[in-house]
Write a protein that holds these residues in place. Structure first.
Motif, PDB file in Angstrom:
ATOM      1  N   LEU A   1       0.843  -1.197   0.000  1.00 40.66           N
ATOM      2  CA  LEU A   1       0.000   0.000   0.000  1.00 40.66           C
ATOM      3  C   LEU A   1       0.879   1.247   0.000  1.00 40.66           C
ATOM      4  O   LEU A   1       1.868   1.321   0.739  1.00 40.66           O
ATOM      5  CB  LEU A   1      -0.920   0.011   1.228  1.00 40.66           C
ATOM      6  N   TRP A   2       0.480   2.217  -0.827  1.00 46.95           N
ATOM      7  CA  TRP A   2       1.209   3.483  -0.944  1.00 46.95           C
ATOM      8  C   TRP A   2       0.230   4.637  -0.746  1.00 46.95           C
ATOM      9  O   TRP A   2      -0.892   4.601  -1.251  1.00 46.95           O
ATOM     10  CB  TRP A   2       1.841   3.643  -2.325  1.00 46.95           C
ATOM     11  N   VAL A   3       0.648   5.664  -0.028  1.00 50.71           N
ATOM     12  CA  VAL A   3      -0.087   6.927   0.054  1.00 50.71           C
ATOM     13  C   VAL A   3       0.825   7.991  -0.534  1.00 50.71           C
ATOM     14  O   VAL A   3       1.951   8.180  -0.063  1.00 50.71           O
ATOM     15  CB  VAL A   3      -0.462   7.273   1.506  1.00 50.71           C
ATOM     16  N   GLU A   4       0.322   8.688  -1.566  1.00 53.87           N
ATOM     17  CA  GLU A   4       1.182   9.622  -2.294  1.00 53.87           C
ATOM     18  C   GLU A   4       0.497  10.977  -2.464  1.00 53.87           C
ATOM     19  O   GLU A   4      -0.739  11.061  -2.541  1.00 53.87           O
ATOM     20  CB  GLU A   4       1.540   9.047  -3.674  1.00 53.87           C
ATOM     21  N   ASP A   5       1.304  11.992  -2.524  1.00 54.44           N
ATOM     22  CA  ASP A   5       0.831  13.354  -2.770  1.00 54.44           C
ATOM     23  C   ASP A   5       1.150  13.699  -4.224  1.00 54.44           C
ATOM     24  O   ASP A   5       2.318  13.813  -4.604  1.00 54.44           O
ATOM     25  CB  ASP A   5       1.529  14.321  -1.821  1.00 54.44           C
ATOM     26  N   ALA A   6       0.100  13.834  -5.027  1.00 60.29           N
ATOM     27  CA  ALA A   6       0.274  14.110  -6.453  1.00 60.29           C
ATOM     28  C   ALA A   6      -0.046  15.565  -6.795  1.00 60.29           C
ATOM     29  O   ALA A   6      -0.295  15.886  -7.961  1.00 60.29           O
ATOM     30  CB  ALA A   6      -0.605  13.180  -7.279  1.00 60.29           C
ATOM     31  N   ALA A   7      -0.050  16.444  -5.790  1.00 66.52           N
ATOM     32  CA  ALA A   7      -0.420  17.846  -6.041  1.00 66.52           C
ATOM     33  C   ALA A   7       0.527  18.484  -7.058  1.00 66.52           C
ATOM     34  O   ALA A   7       0.085  19.205  -7.970  1.00 66.52           O
ATOM     35  CB  ALA A   7      -0.401  18.629  -4.726  1.00 66.52           C
ATOM     36  N   ALA A   8       1.835  18.222  -6.925  1.00 62.85           N
ATOM     37  CA  ALA A   8       2.785  18.809  -7.868  1.00 62.85           C
ATOM     38  C   ALA A   8       2.575  18.262  -9.276  1.00 62.85           C
ATOM     39  O   ALA A   8       2.707  18.991 -10.269  1.00 62.85           O
ATOM     40  CB  ALA A   8       4.217  18.525  -7.401  1.00 62.85           C
ATOM     41  N   VAL A   9       2.230  16.988  -9.377  1.00 61.35           N
ATOM     42  CA  VAL A   9       1.956  16.389 -10.694  1.00 61.35           C
ATOM     43  C   VAL A   9       0.737  17.039 -11.314  1.00 61.35           C
ATOM     44  O   VAL A   9       0.746  17.402 -12.503  1.00 61.35           O
ATOM     45  CB  VAL A   9       1.755  14.867 -10.550  1.00 61.35           C
ATOM     46  N   GLU A  10      -0.324  17.201 -10.527  1.00 61.67           N
ATOM     47  CA  GLU A  10      -1.545  17.801 -11.059  1.00 61.67           C
ATOM     48  C   GLU A  10      -1.315  19.247 -11.466  1.00 61.67           C
ATOM     49  O   GLU A  10      -1.864  19.716 -12.485  1.00 61.67           O
ATOM     50  CB  GLU A  10      -2.670  17.701 -10.028  1.00 61.67           C
ATOM     51  N   ALA A  11      -0.513  19.973 -10.711  1.00 63.65           N
ATOM     52  CA  ALA A  11      -0.199  21.360 -11.080  1.00 63.65           C
ATOM     53  C   ALA A  11       0.572  21.393 -12.395  1.00 63.65           C
ATOM     54  O   ALA A  11       0.314  22.246 -13.263  1.00 63.65           O
ATOM     55  CB  ALA A  11       0.603  22.031  -9.963  1.00 63.65           C
ATOM     56  N   TYR A  12       1.500  20.449 -12.561  1.00 63.27           N
ATOM     57  CA  TYR A  12       2.283  20.376 -13.802  1.00 63.27           C
ATOM     58  C   TYR A  12       1.377  20.031 -14.981  1.00 63.27           C
ATOM     59  O   TYR A  12       1.504  20.616 -16.071  1.00 63.27           O
ATOM     60  CB  TYR A  12       3.379  19.333 -13.642  1.00 63.27           C
ATOM     61  N   LEU A  13       0.442  19.115 -14.781  1.00 66.37           N
ATOM     62  CA  LEU A  13      -0.482  18.742 -15.852  1.00 66.37           C
ATOM     63  C   LEU A  13      -1.373  19.922 -16.233  1.00 66.37           C
ATOM     64  O   LEU A  13      -1.703  20.114 -17.410  1.00 66.37           O
ATOM     65  CB  LEU A  13      -1.342  17.553 -15.417  1.00 66.37           C
ATOM     66  N   ALA A  14      -1.757  20.721 -15.234  1.00 62.30           N
ATOM     67  CA  ALA A  14      -2.562  21.913 -15.520  1.00 62.30           C
ATOM     68  C   ALA A  14      -1.769  22.907 -16.362  1.00 62.30           C
ATOM     69  O   ALA A  14      -2.316  23.547 -17.283  1.00 62.30           O
ATOM     70  CB  ALA A  14      -3.019  22.549 -14.209  1.00 62.30           C
ATOM     71  N   GLU A  15      -0.472  23.040 -16.075  1.00 64.28           N
ATOM     72  CA  GLU A  15       0.377  23.922 -16.878  1.00 64.28           C
ATOM     73  C   GLU A  15       0.454  23.445 -18.323  1.00 64.28           C
ATOM     74  O   GLU A  15       0.389  24.251 -19.261  1.00 64.28           O
ATOM     75  CB  GLU A  15       1.781  23.985 -16.277  1.00 64.28           C
ATOM     76  N   LEU A  16       0.579  22.133 -18.501  1.00 63.05           N
ATOM     77  CA  LEU A  16       0.634  21.594 -19.866  1.00 63.05           C
ATOM     78  C   LEU A  16      -0.666  21.871 -20.607  1.00 63.05           C
ATOM     79  O   LEU A  16      -0.662  22.190 -21.804  1.00 63.05           O
ATOM     80  CB  LEU A  16       0.904  20.088 -19.818  1.00 63.05           C
TER      81      LEU A  16
END
Length: 812
Positions: A289-304
C-alpha cells in the motif's frame, strides 16, 4: 426584475419520496427542528419529517399531484402567502413572513416562513423553512407582559440555558428539560450543587473544580469545556458547556448554556476507530500500500493543458524524458511494511529515496497511463507491470490506484499485489505447452529419421563387411558411418521432446554424473573447474543418459561463455520445500546441483526465453548452435518431476540450478547387457520381420540373412499374423519374430504380438522402434516381448537383442 441572487441547483440529486439525496442538505433538513420543504410553484416536491409531524399529513400526501399547500393557510393569510410565493419565484427578495396554518386536526399554528429561490430539476423553485412560533409567540406575549426579555431569548434557544445561584438552578429553559428529561419544576428543586447528579462520575471532579474557580473569579477558570452528562433516564450524553458570571435578581449568579454534542463525539469516535482500523490494515496487510501526494503532478499537468497540450498521451510518448521527471514530482507520504518487504528494501526511507530504481520501461509505460488518467479526471485505474526490487530482482505487480476527493486535491492511494509467482508459473505453463507441442512433431520426425538411419546404417555396415578391410572404399564407408552416427545424435535430441516419454531410471549419485560430464566437456579447454559436493548428498532416481546430456549441455554453455578461460563451479545441496515453488516443483525433498560460471552473462531480455526451443544467441560461424541445448535440459528435468532455474548478470556470469526429486521408492532399472562375447557367432532358423518402411525392411532382411537366418519379410501386421499361423500349421514355424512397433495405416507391433501370443503363447519376439521412450520399449517384457532394439540398429545391436531374448539358434 430584481436580481434573484445566487441559486442552488439541486437537479443533480434524484428524489426519494421527494427528498434530494445530497448528503449535507438531507442531513440538515431531516434533523432540523423546523419544517423544510421545496415548492416548484405548482406543488410541494419535498417535505421533511417536521412537516409530517407538525401538519399531521403523510409525506406522500404533502407531495402528491394536485395538493395545494396554500390551503393549509387560514383564509386571512392564504392569498398573501400565495402572492408572496409568486413574487419570490419571479426573483424578488422578501424578508421573513408570518402566517397562520391549520393542521389536519384543525390546530392553528403561528409560523414564520423564509423562502429562497433555487433551481430544481431545471426549473425555478422555492426552498422554504417554516418555524413554528406558536408557543414562542405565546411565551413572548407573557414575557413582554412581564418584561422578561431574557426568557424570550432563552426559550427560543436550541441550546440548554439556565441560571445557577447558590448552587441551585433558578432558571432552566425548555431545551434543558427536553435534553435532560427533568421537568422545569424538578430541575429547580434539585439540591445544591444542583448539577452534581447530572455529571458523569468520572468527569465530576473536573467540573466541580471549574465551578469553584468560576465562583472565586479565578482567571484560570475556563468559560468553555466539554464533559459527559447523565440524563434523568441514565442516558450518557456529551455536552459542550459555556458559562459566565452575571447579576441575576440583584445577586451574583452563573449563566450557563450547553449544547448536546453526542452525535459529534460519536462521529469523532467512529472516525478515530476508522483511522485505527485503517492503520491496522495498512500495517498488517500483505498487500503493498502506498499513500502519495500528487499535487505537484496535477499542477504540472494543468500547466501543460494551459500550454495547449490536449493529447497528453501522445506528447509523453514523443517526450519520454518527461516521464521520469513527472515521476520525481510524486511525493511518497507513506508505505506499509509489506511494501518494504516486497521491494527488498532495508526500510521505508531506503525505498522512498529510490522509487525511480524500481521502474522498468514497462513500469514507466504504466505510470504514463496513470498520469494520463489523472489528467483526464479519472478516479481510479489498474494495470499489470513488470517492476524491479531494490536488489534488481524482477517483480510483477497488479497495480491499482485511486484518487482521494476531487481533482486537484493531490492525494493518491496505490495498492500492489505481487503476482511474480503467478507470472512465472504461467510462463512455465506456456513453455511446457510449447515443448509438448514440439514433442508431438519431434517424435514423428525422429521416428522417420530413425527408419532412414536404420537403412543407412545397415547398408553401410553390410557394404563395409563386403569390402576389403583396408583401402579407400573402407575408409569412405567408415566416414559415412561416422557421419550417420552424428546425425543419429541430433535425432536423439529431437527424441527428448517426444510425447509420453518415460525415462529409463536407475538410482544414482547425481554428483558423479555431473562431475563426469564436466571433466569430459572441459577437456582441453582453458576453463578451470571446482566441485563442492557434500558426502551426504541424497541419491536420485534418473535416466543416466539423459542426465549426462543435461549436465554436458550446461557445462558446454558455460565453456562457450568463457572463450578466453575462466572458472566453473559445481555445487550440490540437499533442499526441502514445504510448499510448491513452480508449476512442476512440488513440496518434498530435492537434490540441487548448481553450475556457475564467471563468463559473459546473459542479458536480462533473454532470460525469459532462454529455455525456449530453437532460441539461441550463438551466431552462424564457428560457435553456431541449434537452440535445442537448454530446451533439452528443461524438458529432461521436467520429465523427471524436477525444475531448472537460471540467474545471470552481464559481465559477471551465469548460474543454472537443477532440482531433482529424491525418489527412494523407485528401484534401479536393470541394465541391458553390453558384452561383446559371441560377436562372431552365426545363427540358424527362420525369422519373420514386420517392417512397413521398404528401405528398412530390405536392410533388416540383409542383416538377418547375413547372420544366418532364413528371412521372411512382411509390411503389415495382419499379413504377419497370417504368415505366422500358416508356417505353424505347415510344420515350418518361425523361431523368431521381429516386430516394428509403429506401422502406418495398419496393425503395429504391440497389437500384432497380442495376436501371435494367442496362436503360440511361447512365441519369441523382439520389438523394434525409433520411439526409444515409448512404454513398450521401456517395459517390453510386460507386453510379451523377449528383447527390444532401438532404431537405427547395427549388426551388433541385433546380436545383443538375440542374446537378450535368449534365442538359442546358434549355428554349429
Amino acid at each position: 426584475m430584481p436580481n434573484p441572487g445566487p441559486e442552488n441547483d439541486l437537479t443533480a440529486h434524484p428524489a426519494t419520496a421527494g427528498a434530494p439525496e445530497e448528503p449535507l442538505f438531507r442531513t440538515l433538513a431531516e434533523q432540523s427542528p423546523n419544517m423544510v420543504f421545496i415548492h416548484n410553484g405548482r406543488r410541494m416536491v419535498y417535505a421533511n419529517r417536521m412537516c409530517v409531524e407538525i401538519m399531521e399529513y403523510r409525506a406522500d400526501e404533502l407531495t402528491a399531484e394536485g395538493f395545494d399547500f396554500f390551503t393549509l393557510a387560514t383564509p386571512e393569510t392564504r392569498d398573501l402567502a400565495r402572492a408572496n410565493a409568486v413574487r419570490r419565484l419571479r426573483g424578488e427578495v422578501l424578508g421573513s413572513q408570518e402566517y397562520v396554518l391549520v393542521t389536519r386536526g384543525g390546530r392553528r399554528i403561528d409560523v414564520v416562513m423564509n423562502a429562497s429561490r433555487i433551481i430544481y430539476e431545471g426549473e425555478p423553485a422555492l426552498m422554504v423553512v417554516v418555524t413554528d412560533i406558536t408557543e414562542v409567540k405565546a411565551k413572548t406575549q407573557r414575557l413582554v407582559e412581564s418584561e422578561e426579555k431574557f426568557r424570550v431569548l432563552a426559550e427560543q434557544s436550541l441550546m440548554s440555558v439556565g441560571v445557577l445561584q447558590d448552587g441551585m438552578y433558578r432558571y432552566v429553559n425548555q431545551a434543558f428539560c427536553d435534553l435532560t428529561g427533568y421537568s422545569r419544576e424538578e430541575a429547580l428543586t434539585l439540591p445544591a450543587p444542583a448539577f452534581k447528579g447530572l455529571i458523569h462520575p468520572d468527569d465530576l471532579e473536573f467540573v466541580l473544580s471549574e465551578y469553584h474557580k468560576k465562583e472565586a473569579n479565578d482567571p484560570t477558570a475556563r468559560e468553555r469545556y466539554t464533559y459527559r452528562g447523565i440524563c434523568k433516564d441514565g442516558r450518557v450524553i456529551h455536552v459542550e458547556h459555556y458559562s459566565r458570571n452575571i447579576n441575576y435578581l440583584g445577586r451574583q449568579g452563573r449563566l450557563f448554556s450547553f449544547l448536546d454534542i453526542t452525535q459529534r463525539k460519536e462521529a469523532e469516535e467512529r472516525l478515530r476507530e476508522s483511522e485505527s482500523r485503517f492503520r491496522l490494515i495498512f500495517q498488517e496487510t500483505p498487500v503493498s500500500l502506498w499513500v502519495e501526494d500528487a499535487a505537484a503532478v496535477e499542477a504540472y499537468l494543468a500547466e501543460l493543458a494551459e500550454q495547449g497540450i490536449s493529447d497528453l498521451k501522445t506528447w509523453l510518448i514523443e517526450n519520454p524524458s518527461e516521464v521520469p521527471a513527472v515521476l520525481s514530482m510524486l511525493k511518497v507520504i507513506d508505505v506499509n511494511p509489506a511494501t518494504v518487504r516486497m521491494f527488498e528494501a532495508k526500510d521505508r526511507d531506503e525505498l522512498v529515496a529510490n522509487v525511480a530504481g524500481t521502474m522498468t520501461p514497462e513500469g514507466l509505460e504504466v505510470f504514463t497511463r496513470f498520469v494520463v488518467a489523472l489528467a483526464e479526471g479519472k478516479y481510479e485505474d489498474s494495470a499489470e507491470a513488470l517492476l524491479r526490487t531494490l536488489k534488481g530482482n524482477p517483480l510483477y505487480a497488479d497495480i491499482r490506484w485511486s484518487r482521494s476527493g476531487s481533482p486537484g486535491k493531490g492525494r493518491v492511494f496505490l495498492s500492489m499485489l505481487d503476482i511474480t509467482q503467478h507470472k512465472l508459473l504461467e510462463q512455465e505453463r506456456v513453455r511446457s505447452q510449447n515443448l509438448e507441442s514440439l514433442g508431438v512433431l519431434a517424435g514423428g520426425i525422429a521416428h522417420d529419421f530413425n527408419n532412414l538411419h536404420t537403412a543407412l546404417f545397415g547398408n553401410i555396415e553390410l557394404a563395409r563387411l563386403q569390402s576389403p578391410p583396408e583401402g579407400r572404399v573402407a575408409r569412405l564407408l567408415d566416414n559415412a558411418l561416422s557421419a550417420s552416427e552424428r546425425a543419429q545424435r541430433l535425432t536423439g535430441q529431437l527424441l527428448t521432446f517426444a510425447r509420453g516419454g518415460t525415462p529409463l531410471r536407475e538410482t544414482v549419485r547425481i554428483q558423479d554424473i555431473a562431475a563426469t560430464a564436466a571433466q569430459f566437456t572441459l577437456s582441453g579447454s582453458a576453463v578451470g573447474c571446482t566441485m563442492d559436493f557434500p558426502p551426504d548428498l541424497w541419491p536420485v532416481t534418473v535416466d543416466r543418459g539423459q542426465m549426462e546430456q543435461v549436465f554436458s549441455n550446461l557445462v558446454l554453455n558455460a565453456r562457450e561463455a568463457m572463450p578466453r578461460g575462466g572458472s566453473l563451479k559445481l555445487t550440490g545441496e540437499n533442499v526441502q520445500f514445504q510448499k510448491s515453488r513452480s508449476a512442476t516443483l512440488r513440496p518434498g525433498r530435492y537434490v540441487k546441483i548448481a553450475v556457475e560460471d564467471d563468463g559473459t552473462g546473459i542479458p536480462s531480455d533473454y532470460l525469459s526465453r532462454i529455455f525456449d526451443p530453437y532460441f539461441t544467441t550463438k551466431g552462424l560461424g564457428e560457435r553456431k548452435g541449434t537452440g535445442l541445448g537448454l530446451s533439452i535440459c528443461y524438458s529432461v528435468v521436467n520429465k523427471h518431476a524436477g525444475h531448472i532455474t537460471v540467474s545471470s548478470q552481464v559481465g559477471k556470469g551465469t548460474r543454472f540450478s537443477v532440482y531433482l526429486p529424491v525418489s527412494e521408492d523407485l528401484q534401479e532399472q536393470p541394465g541391458v547387457r553390453t558384452g561383446t562375447e559371441g560377436r562372431t557367432h552365426t545363427f540358424r532358423g527362420r525369422v519373420l520381420v514386420l517392417e512397413d518402411e521398404l528401405s528398412v525392411q530390405q536392410v533388416a532382411g540383409e542383416m538377418f540373412a547375413h547372420l544366418g537366418f532364413e528371412v521372411t519379410l512382411s509390411g503389415r501386421g495382419e499379413e504377419t499374423v497370417a504368415c505366422f499361423e500358416e508356417a505353424r500349421n505347415t510344420g515350418r514355424p518361425f523361431g523368431l519374430v521381429v516386430l516394428d512397433l509403429t506401422v502406418r495405416g495398419g496393425m503395429g507391433g504391440q497389437e500384432t504380438m497380442a495376436h501371435l501370443r494367442r496362436i503360440d503363447p511361447s512365441v519369441k519376439a523382439i520389438v523394434a522402434s525409433g520411439y526409444v521412450d515409448d512404454p513398450v520399449m521401456s517395459h517390453y517384457r510386460t507386453y510379451g516381448f523377449s528383447a527390444a532394439m532401438v532404431k537405427p540398429y547395427l549388426l551388433e545391436t541385433v546380436r545383443e537383442a538375440l542374446r537378450a531374448s535368449g534365442f538359442e539358434g546358434l549355428a554349429p
